[in-house]
Design an enzyme around this catalytic site. Sequence first.
Site, short mmCIF file in Angstrom:
data_model
loop_
_atom_site.label_atom_id
_atom_site.label_comp_id
_atom_site.label_asym_id
_atom_site.label_seq_id
_atom_site.Cartn_x
_atom_site.Cartn_y
_atom_site.Cartn_z
N GLN A 136 35.96 30.23 31.87
CA GLN A 136 35.52 31.50 31.24
C GLN A 136 34.39 31.60 30.55
OE1 GLN A 136 38.02 34.47 31.07
NE2 GLN A 136 35.95 35.32 30.43
N ARG A 317 33.89 35.65 36.70
CA ARG A 317 34.71 34.48 36.80
C ARG A 317 34.90 33.88 38.19
NH1 ARG A 317 38.90 34.02 33.66
NH2 ARG A 317 38.66 31.83 34.38
N1 NVA Z 1 43.59 33.35 24.30
C1 NVA Z 1 44.10 33.94 25.51
C2 NVA Z 1 43.19 33.95 26.58
C3 NVA Z 1 43.48 34.60 28.02
C4 NVA Z 1 42.48 34.45 28.86
C5 NVA Z 1 45.47 33.36 25.99
O1 NVA Z 1 45.41 32.25 25.97
O2 NVA Z 1 46.53 34.06 26.20
N1 CP Z 2 40.35 35.72 31.40
C1 CP Z 2 41.43 35.16 32.04
O1 CP Z 2 41.61 34.10 32.11
O2 CP Z 2 42.27 36.15 32.52
P1 CP Z 2 43.66 35.57 33.61
O3 CP Z 2 44.67 35.33 32.34
O4 CP Z 2 43.85 36.93 34.26
O5 CP Z 2 43.34 34.66 34.31
#
Ligand code: NVA
Ligand code: CP
Length: 331
Positions: A136, A317
Amino acid sequence: MNIHGRHFLKELDFTASEWQYLIELARELKRERAAGAERQRLVGKSIALVFEKTSTRTRCAFEVSAHEQGAHTTYLDPLSSQLGHKESLADTARVLGRMFHGIGYRGFGQDRIETLAAHAGVPVWNGLTDEWHPTQMLADQLTMLEHAPGKELRDVKLAYVGDARSNIGNSVLISGALMGMDMRIIAPAQLQPTAEVQATAKRLSANSSAKIEVTDELSAVDGADFIYTDVWVSMGEAKELWHERLELLRPYQVNATLLRRSGNPAVKVLHCLPSYHDLDTEIGRQLRDMTGASEFEVTNEVFQQHAAIIFDEAENRMHTIKAVLVATLGE
Ligand code: NVA
Ligand code: CP
């Protein structure tokens, strides 16, 4: 630069030059794709994707970038494989390492991906753990470079506001420290990165000349080029935490008032997504029922105003994950 055969487990495993190389490679791959001139560097490779948590962007980014580079992917989750209930991660790693050329993993503790990497014998790539989300960060930094023309990362002022003890909070701090950015991490004391993560960021900044400020003061958004936020409750966190988390973070919502406080009329907003900016999600509605609020880490108004950059970030991404695959596995 050669990182062929390496794992991609966390930002700390890379030097600033290696990290920069991955961003530049992503830019080059993005240009090639846009020109319809993509050269395939992963022909004949097989990639396993082991996901213990749900995903839209990360899974699709791995699958599409692998496909476009000529590789094949196999997706495994705990329900449709033996992983977890019938077979350990170490044994799964040893099996997958005999069949696949590389493994993408999303899951819980960082120790799990370290176990996978220790036993697989092939490159393992981190698609999010509880502690880190390094792919990310490549996408976020590429997006900032694209939206701050003429600037290098070391010229960029980034304010991260919200839950800063999560994978995204940790990774934003460490990747910014690595690349010499002006970083402000703004969160209530209970939700700031641990002392260990902060000490690591300070150590990195000695080399990179990054500016690091970790504070609970919203005034630290002053002069920011970008304001970044993430959900207030991450995947795998207990529902019992939600109420307390929302109470703690309500003042840290990214809204029009906070953007004005930056004093920068051109300030831009980043979000890794998914986001609870409205009630069009089941979890958003559950949060509303629990708290009465209808917008959470970012208001819908701000989200929609900055949707162009937020969805550029999501697209990036793919380009950046493609760069990681090509750099570690490509011909
Ligand atoms: N902090 C979030 C990020 C998702 C891309 C999670 O871990 O759910
Ligand atoms: N930002 C991200 O990691 O999205 P997903 O959870 O959809 O993979």
